[in-house]
Scaffold this motif. Structure first.
Motif, PDB file in Angstrom:
ATOM      1  N   THR A 279      -7.069   0.052   4.198  1.00 56.79           N
ATOM      2  CA  THR A 279      -5.745  -0.290   3.676  1.00 56.79           C
ATOM      3  C   THR A 279      -4.736  -0.536   4.788  1.00 56.79           C
ATOM      4  O   THR A 279      -4.698   0.199   5.778  1.00 56.79           O
ATOM      5  N   LYS A 280      -3.918  -1.574   4.614  1.00 60.45           N
ATOM      6  CA  LYS A 280      -2.807  -1.883   5.506  1.00 60.45           C
ATOM      7  C   LYS A 280      -1.527  -1.996   4.675  1.00 60.45           C
ATOM      8  O   LYS A 280      -1.577  -2.184   3.456  1.00 60.45           O
ATOM      9  N   THR A 281      -0.388  -1.917   5.349  1.00 56.60           N
ATOM     10  CA  THR A 281       0.902  -2.071   4.677  1.00 56.60           C
ATOM     11  C   THR A 281       1.714  -3.141   5.385  1.00 56.60           C
ATOM     12  O   THR A 281       1.813  -3.138   6.620  1.00 56.60           O
ATOM     13  N   ALA A 282       2.280  -4.063   4.623  1.00 54.91           N
ATOM     14  CA  ALA A 282       3.066  -5.149   5.201  1.00 54.91           C
ATOM     15  C   ALA A 282       4.411  -4.623   5.705  1.00 54.91           C
ATOM     16  O   ALA A 282       5.113  -3.912   4.989  1.00 54.91           O
ATOM     17  N   VAL A 283       4.759  -4.987   6.940  1.00 56.98           N
ATOM     18  CA  VAL A 283       6.056  -4.587   7.506  1.00 56.98           C
ATOM     19  C   VAL A 283       7.078  -5.713   7.360  1.00 56.98           C
ATOM     20  O   VAL A 283       8.236  -5.562   7.762  1.00 56.98           O
ATOM     21  N   ALA A 284       6.638  -6.845   6.794  1.00 57.64           N
ATOM     22  CA  ALA A 284       7.541  -7.972   6.537  1.00 57.64           C
ATOM     23  C   ALA A 284       6.956  -8.807   5.408  1.00 57.64           C
ATOM     24  O   ALA A 284       5.778  -8.679   5.074  1.00 57.64           O
ATOM     25  N   ASP A 285       7.771  -9.647   4.805  1.00 56.86           N
ATOM     26  CA  ASP A 285       7.275 -10.558   3.766  1.00 56.86           C
ATOM     27  C   ASP A 285       6.239 -11.507   4.356  1.00 56.86           C
ATOM     28  O   ASP A 285       6.317 -11.893   5.527  1.00 56.86           O
ATOM     29  N   ASP A 286       5.266 -11.912   3.516  1.00 59.04           N
ATOM     30  CA  ASP A 286       4.198 -12.775   4.022  1.00 59.04           C
ATOM     31  C   ASP A 286       3.564 -13.505   2.845  1.00 59.04           C
ATOM     32  O   ASP A 286       3.776 -13.147   1.676  1.00 59.04           O
ATOM     33  N   ILE A 287       2.789 -14.526   3.141  1.00 61.77           N
ATOM     34  CA  ILE A 287       1.983 -15.217   2.130  1.00 61.77           C
ATOM     35  C   ILE A 287       0.545 -15.254   2.632  1.00 61.77           C
ATOM     36  O   ILE A 287       0.283 -15.730   3.745  1.00 61.77           O
ATOM     37  N   LEU A 288      -0.378 -14.760   1.830  1.00 61.94           N
ATOM     38  CA  LEU A 288      -1.789 -14.731   2.216  1.00 61.94           C
ATOM     39  C   LEU A 288      -2.392 -16.132   2.103  1.00 61.94           C
ATOM     40  O   LEU A 288      -1.868 -16.978   1.360  1.00 61.94           O
ATOM     41  N   PRO A 289      -3.488 -16.405   2.804  1.00 69.19           N
ATOM     42  CA  PRO A 289      -4.069 -17.760   2.819  1.00 69.19           C
ATOM     43  C   PRO A 289      -4.398 -18.318   1.446  1.00 69.19           C
ATOM     44  O   PRO A 289      -4.324 -19.530   1.237  1.00 69.19           O
ATOM     45  N   GLU A 290      -4.746 -17.444   0.478  1.00 68.31           N
ATOM     46  CA  GLU A 290      -5.088 -17.978  -0.844  1.00 68.31           C
ATOM     47  C   GLU A 290      -3.886 -18.039  -1.784  1.00 68.31           C
ATOM     48  O   GLU A 290      -4.037 -18.342  -2.974  1.00 68.31           O
ATOM     49  N   GLY A 291      -2.685 -17.765  -1.238  1.00 67.28           N
ATOM     50  CA  GLY A 291      -1.466 -17.984  -2.001  1.00 67.28           C
ATOM     51  C   GLY A 291      -0.736 -16.759  -2.496  1.00 67.28           C
ATOM     52  O   GLY A 291       0.388 -16.872  -3.001  1.00 67.28           O
ATOM     53  N   THR A 292      -1.334 -15.571  -2.385  1.00 66.30           N
ATOM     54  CA  THR A 292      -0.666 -14.356  -2.868  1.00 66.30           C
ATOM     55  C   THR A 292       0.572 -14.068  -2.028  1.00 66.30           C
ATOM     56  O   THR A 292       0.515 -14.054  -0.797  1.00 66.30           O
ATOM     57  N   VAL A 293       1.689 -13.845  -2.722  1.00 65.15           N
ATOM     58  CA  VAL A 293       2.936 -13.501  -2.041  1.00 65.15           C
ATOM     59  C   VAL A 293       2.980 -11.997  -1.796  1.00 65.15           C
ATOM     60  O   VAL A 293       2.789 -11.196  -2.722  1.00 65.15           O
ATOM     61  N   VAL A 294       3.195 -11.615  -0.550  1.00 60.99           N
ATOM     62  CA  VAL A 294       3.251 -10.205  -0.171  1.00 60.99           C
ATOM     63  C   VAL A 294       4.673  -9.871   0.256  1.00 60.99           C
ATOM     64  O   VAL A 294       5.250 -10.532   1.122  1.00 60.99           O
ATOM     65  N   LYS A 295       5.239  -8.854  -0.366  1.00 66.47           N
ATOM     66  CA  LYS A 295       6.582  -8.408  -0.009  1.00 66.47           C
ATOM     67  C   LYS A 295       6.492  -7.227   0.969  1.00 66.47           C
ATOM     68  O   LYS A 295       5.519  -6.480   0.977  1.00 66.47           O
ATOM     69  N   LYS A 296       7.514  -7.081   1.771  1.00 68.54           N
ATOM     70  CA  LYS A 296       7.573  -5.972   2.712  1.00 68.54           C
ATOM     71  C   LYS A 296       7.344  -4.648   1.986  1.00 68.54           C
ATOM     72  O   LYS A 296       7.942  -4.400   0.928  1.00 68.54           O
ATOM     73  N   GLY A 297       6.473  -3.825   2.530  1.00 70.78           N
ATOM     74  CA  GLY A 297       6.169  -2.530   1.923  1.00 70.78           C
ATOM     75  C   GLY A 297       4.972  -2.545   0.993  1.00 70.78           C
ATOM     76  O   GLY A 297       4.477  -1.484   0.601  1.00 70.78           O
ATOM     77  N   MET A 298       4.478  -3.744   0.626  1.00 68.17           N
ATOM     78  CA  MET A 298       3.305  -3.821  -0.246  1.00 68.17           C
ATOM     79  C   MET A 298       2.047  -3.433   0.518  1.00 68.17           C
ATOM     80  O   MET A 298       1.904  -3.690   1.712  1.00 68.17           O
TER      81      MET A 298
END
Length: 494
Positions: free
Chosen positions: A363-382
């Motif tokens: 498991t990892k935790t996002a420290v900033a907003d991001d978009i994964l290669p297959e399109g999933t939007v990741v928000k900071k803290g997810m």
């Protein structure tokens, strides 16, 4: 607030019963999500098989990625997509840190190498890397592993074979790996693998600490285990006691090493612990954290891999015959060079870990907003979890014969000849040893240790499960385990 949370935790099972008949989604559909409670009902219904359930959900997703929406709006991404794994472990490495993993395991792992990011991680990794050069690996195989094998493991197996007694091979291999990691990393011999098989207080505490710490990941919200910890009740009370016992053991190793280093008349060892102490880090808590992290890595991962390997060999006698043939083509001692050249055994271990990776999810935790290669939007803290267990069983990644235990899939023909050679899969399709900047430093050491054990055991013995090979119950803690151990009988090989 506290009362509301406690009331909510009591109501969740009742909500499950109420909605169960209204949410009969088949196994191939995405987990059903509801307002406020998210996908809790699906999680609760599969609470005793979460690893298998999340694996199925990964396989059933067109992108090998799906979302788990936890109560109070928390969202977790779970993926078995190699492009996503490469993104979080390498391409966008700096965006994905320990986060939730660190806070959940802080009581046990503290600031050890597996629980930190940034400069603190870089320092520990750089200092640890000296332990894994060719000279150290040769010494590890020819002296540490060989002596533990010939002086402790083989005599225990010989006695069990002669007396037709049942051994818990999972326990035996944990003891073997524990002695090895303590010797090579700390210059300390706990002598845990001896004929009497002593029930060490430390080992019980360590198992409890790992189990309870891993259970924290499964609760509907972290606030629940944090409340139990604050109130010092139930499993959290036992965790506090267990961690105290583990740290007491690690502190004892540290004190012995400090005494050795201060004694000018003694022959001083050059091991991992000596390097950390000599680096100027005098904080006992910091060095104790390092000791605990390396015990976890050295004891639990290799022993888990070997435990499942011996079970799979029993189920696949043709593979075992090929391995024995390879072993018999080497010298009786099967020292460093011979062990390195055991390519069929190496492929078989890779194939075994495809089915049963020692660390089934990470498991990892996002420290900033991001978009994964297959399109999933990741928000900071997810939280983003990648799933080696699911990936190893994916038809999309391994083909229609993924369910077959076939070491030959790890070979390819050399161009222009009929010879074959081992071909490793890219680490993002097969992230058993992580990948990218944090790829496992001990990978080569683990393979050498496992191959030396396989050679030593299978040259002389057959390992026969007492339940005639029925699949043991898999449990995913921080590392893979068999519930109830792995009871076997040892038979002399004719």
């Amino acid at each position: 607030m506290l009362g509301a949370l406690l009331l909510f935790s009591l109501l969740l099972p009742l909500l499950f019963i109420f909605f169960k008949s209204k949410s009969k989604s088949d196994a191939k559909s995405a987990p059903k999500s509801y307002p406020i409670i998210g996908t809790y009902l699906s999680v609760y219904a599969n609470r005793h098989r979460l690893n298998e359930w999340t694996s199925d959900a990964v396989h059933n997703s067109p992108t090998l990625t799906f979302l788990v929406r936890r109560p109070f709006g928390q969202t977790r991404v779970i993926t078995g997509n190699p492009s996503v794994v490469q993104h979080i472990l390498k391409t966008n490495f700096s965006t994905y840190g320990k986060g939730m993993f660190r806070s959940t395991l802080l009581d046990l792992l503290g600031d050890g190498i597996f629980n930190v990011d940034g400069d603190e991680w870089k320092f520990q990794r750089q200092l640890s890397s000296h332990e894994f050069n060719t000279k150290s690996l040769r010494h590890f195989v020819e002296h540490v592993v060989d002596s533990e094998l010939n002086e402790r493991l083989i005599p225990i197996l010989t006695t069990a074979a002669a007396n037709d007694t049942v051994l818990d091979l999972q326990d035996i291999l944990q003891r073997f790996a524990f002695d090895n990691i303590c010797k090579i990393a700390f210059g300390h011999d706990p002598a845990y693998l001896t004929p009497s098989l002593p029930q060490a207080k430390f080992a019980v505490a360590f198992d409890d600490a790992v189990r309870i710490s891993s259970e924290r990941f499964r609760v509907s919200t972290p606030l629940l285990w944090k409340i139990k910890r604050f109130l010092n009740m139930g499993s959290e009370k036992r965790l506090k006691e267990a961690v105290s016992e583990v740290r007491e053991f690690a502190k004892k190793i540290l004190d012995e090493k400090k005494q050795e280093l201060s004694d000018k008349s003694s022959i001083q060892s050059v091991d991992l612990l000596s390097r950390f102490i000599s680096s100027g880090h005098s904080d006992d808590n910091f060095v104790t954290d390092i000791v605990i992290s390396f015990i976890l890595a050295g004891r639990d991962t290799t022993s888990a891999a070997l435990t499942w390997f011996f079970w799979l060999l029993y189920k696949n006698p043709a593979v075992e015959s090929e391995i024995v043939k390879e072993i018999n083509g080497k010298s009786d001692s099967a020292v460093y060079d011979d062990v390195k050249e055991m390519v069929y055994t190496h492929a078989s271990l890779c194939e075994s870990m495809r089915f049963y990776p020692p660390i089934p999810v990470d498991t990892k935790t996002a420290v900033a907003d991001d978009i994964l290669p297959e399109g999933t939007v990741v928000k900071k803290g997810m939280v983003v979890t990648y799933h080696p267990y699911a990936m190893g069983r994916s038809e999309k990644l391994w083909g229609g014969d993924w369910m077959e235990f076939r070491p030959e899939r790890w070979f390819e023909k050399e161009e222009g000849t009929d010879d074959v050679r081992f071909k490793a899969r890219d680490p993002y399709t097969y992230p058993v040893f992580q990948a990218g900047p944090r790829i496992c430093l001990g990978k080569d050491m683990a393979f050498l240790q496992m191959k030396r054990v396989v050679a030593g055991v299978l040259r002389q013995f057959k390992v026969v499960p007492v339940d005639d090979g029925r699949e043991p119950v898999f449990v995913a803690a921080l590392t893979s385990k068999m519930i109830g151990g792995f009871p076997v009988k040892i038979k002399e090989r004719k």
